[in-house]
Write an enzyme that holds these catalytic residues in place. Structure first.
Site, PDB file in Angstrom:
ATOM      1  N   THR A 188      31.513  42.762  51.277  1.00  0.00           N
ATOM      2  CA  THR A 188      32.801  42.363  51.860  1.00  0.00           C
ATOM      3  C   THR A 188      33.781  43.520  51.938  1.00  0.00           C
ATOM      4  O   THR A 188      34.971  43.314  52.157  1.00  0.00           O
ATOM      5  CB  THR A 188      33.427  41.198  51.055  1.00  0.00           C
ATOM      6  N   THR A 189      33.272  44.731  51.714  1.00  0.00           N
ATOM      7  CA  THR A 189      34.078  45.944  51.899  1.00  0.00           C
ATOM      8  C   THR A 189      33.279  46.916  52.755  1.00  0.00           C
ATOM      9  O   THR A 189      32.052  46.814  52.818  1.00  0.00           O
ATOM     10  CB  THR A 189      34.388  46.607  50.543  1.00  0.00           C
ATOM     11  N   HIS A 204      40.791  49.358  44.996  1.00  0.00           N
ATOM     12  CA  HIS A 204      40.557  48.134  45.765  1.00  0.00           C
ATOM     13  C   HIS A 204      40.285  46.940  44.859  1.00  0.00           C
ATOM     14  O   HIS A 204      40.443  45.799  45.265  1.00  0.00           O
ATOM     15  CB  HIS A 204      39.369  48.309  46.709  1.00  0.00           C
ATOM     16  N   HIS A 213      38.205  39.535  42.992  1.00  0.00           N
ATOM     17  CA  HIS A 213      39.045  39.424  44.184  1.00  0.00           C
ATOM     18  C   HIS A 213      40.090  38.351  43.932  1.00  0.00           C
ATOM     19  O   HIS A 213      39.783  37.279  43.428  1.00  0.00           O
ATOM     20  CB  HIS A 213      38.210  39.012  45.407  1.00  0.00           C
ATOM     21  N   HIS A 256      32.615  38.760  41.529  1.00  0.00           N
ATOM     22  CA  HIS A 256      31.352  39.083  42.183  1.00  0.00           C
ATOM     23  C   HIS A 256      30.487  39.890  41.222  1.00  0.00           C
ATOM     24  O   HIS A 256      30.892  40.969  40.802  1.00  0.00           O
ATOM     25  CB  HIS A 256      31.591  39.906  43.457  1.00  0.00           C
ATOM     26  N   HIS A 289      33.165  42.645  39.670  1.00  0.00           N
ATOM     27  CA  HIS A 289      34.545  42.985  40.038  1.00  0.00           C
ATOM     28  C   HIS A 289      35.228  41.729  40.539  1.00  0.00           C
ATOM     29  O   HIS A 289      34.573  40.712  40.771  1.00  0.00           O
ATOM     30  CB  HIS A 289      34.543  44.082  41.117  1.00  0.00           C
TER      31      HIS A 289
HETATM   32 ZN   LIG Z   1      33.404  41.649  45.944  1.00  0.00          ZN
END
Ligand SMILES: [Zn+2]
Ligand SMILES: *[C@@H]1O[C@H](CO)[C@@H](O)[C@H](O)[C@H]1NC(C)=O
Ligand SMILES: *[C@@H]1O[C@H](CO)[C@@H](O)[C@H](O)[C@H]1NC(C)=O
Length: 320
Positions: A211-212, A79, A111, A128, A109
């Site tokens: 957000t996951t 992801h 996005h 993030h 990580h």
């Molecule tokens: Zn994130």
């Protein structure tokens, strides 16, 4: 005497849903993801944020301890690309600002595109940095509204040598974790301050969620309002990473009756010229426009932003 290296790769993946979820089927995400009222990411309308002049919420400067030289391993969990801390005893500590007490750095990580938007503007990339309230286990943190603190920083694409700085230490590792089946990298020393904006006291903050999946509503978000710059070659590395699709961002969530605060420094800096985000996301986002958009000059977008959202400087002065 050998140093004991305690692996504390507490990945968010460990506490999120293991079963497959995808960004193109968000409506099938479980539980609080679809019914929660404090979900992230959000569109931050700068003129509707509250300047915390009385220090009710933001009580002092953010304090960053030990971000200069951190041992991390990189991996691809299918992801995102994630760099996680290896040594618990040397983990960076975040405190101050809207936070009460210390928060221990776990991992950062990426996005692409950005998850948060500012005044309807999305950026090509957002990092993030995830921190857990110091002393709590992951299970304990999941049960508390103040369990995690996450710093978000936006990136703009810009040609030019200086733009390479922020991702210089990370970019060489990306090809090795391009595919989710690839192993994590050897540990590397990273100067995480390179990923903080050049004015890390200038930010928005609000209460939100992961957000996951499982989208737990336990995050104090600190979203830096000054983007960093990366090169188009660096950005292209990310677009070639396998995360189950072209992008790995969640759609914008409703603010509901939440308040977004802004730091005093963010207001002061409005007086200086800033670079707007790439006009994407809310105004329909196509991958082809992204590639065109990120390489284009920012002047045109800036003018559109002023037209749509007016002059933030005046409003800020009035509130102050
Ligand atoms: Zn994130
Ligand atoms: C936070 O950490 C610092 C240094 O690591 C320590 O001096 C301070 O007492 C801690 N604060 C709390 C509230 O635990
Ligand atoms: C990952 O590492 C393990 C153990 O070192 C090895 O057995 C496995 O083949 C590696 N997988 C890949 C995809 O490189």
């Amino acid at each position: 005497m050998f140093a004991i290296f305690v692996l504390f790769v507490v990945s968010l993946a460990d506490l999120t849903l293991q079963a497959e979820w995808t960004y193109d089927r968000e409506n099938q995400w479980p539980g609080v993801c679809t019914v929660g009222r404090l979900q992230s990411p959000i569109n931050i309308m700068s003129q509707e944020t509250i300047l915390d002049t009385n220090q009710v919420h933001i009580r002092g400067p953010l304090v960053f301890r030990g971000y200069n030289d951190v041992e991390l391993v990189a991996s691809n969990n299918g992801h995102t690309l994630k760099w996680a801390g290896v040594r618990n005893d040397q983990a960076p500590i975040l405190s101050g600002g809207p936070l009460r007490g210390n928060y221990t750095f776990l991992q950062f990580h990426f996005h692409w595109l950005s998850e948060h938007a500012i005044d309807g503007m999305k950026y090509p990339l957002e990092v993030h940095m995830v921190h857990i309230k110091t002393g709590l286990s992951m299970e304990e943190a999941m049960e508390r509204s103040d369990g995690l603190a996450v710093i978000g920083v936006f990136f703009m694409v810009n040609r030019g040598y200086e733009s390479a700085h922020a991702l210089e230490q990370l970019a060489p590792f990306v090809p090795y974790i391009k595919n989710s089946a690839q192993n994590q990298t050897e540990s590397q020393k990273v100067d995480i301050t390179r990923l903080l904006s050049y004015d890390p006291q200038s930010y928005y903050t609000y209460k939100g969620s992961l957000t996951t999946p499982m989208c737990q509503e336990i995050v104090t978000w600190i979203v830096m309002d000054k983007p960093l710059f990366i090169t188009s070659d660096q950005y292209r590395l990310f677009t070639n990473v396998d995360v189950g699709g072209d992008f790995n961002y969640r759609s914008l969530q409703h603010l509901n009756n939440r308040v977004v605060y802004r730091s005093v420094a963010s207001c002061a800096s409005l007086l200086a010229p800033t670079f707007p985000g790439t006009l994407l996301g809310l105004l329909s986002c196509l991958s082809s426009t992204l590639h065109a958009g990120v390489n284009k000059g920012v002047g045109a977008v800036w003018n559109i932003k002023r037209k749509l959202f007016g002059d933030g400087v005046k409003k800020c002065a009035k509130v102050a």
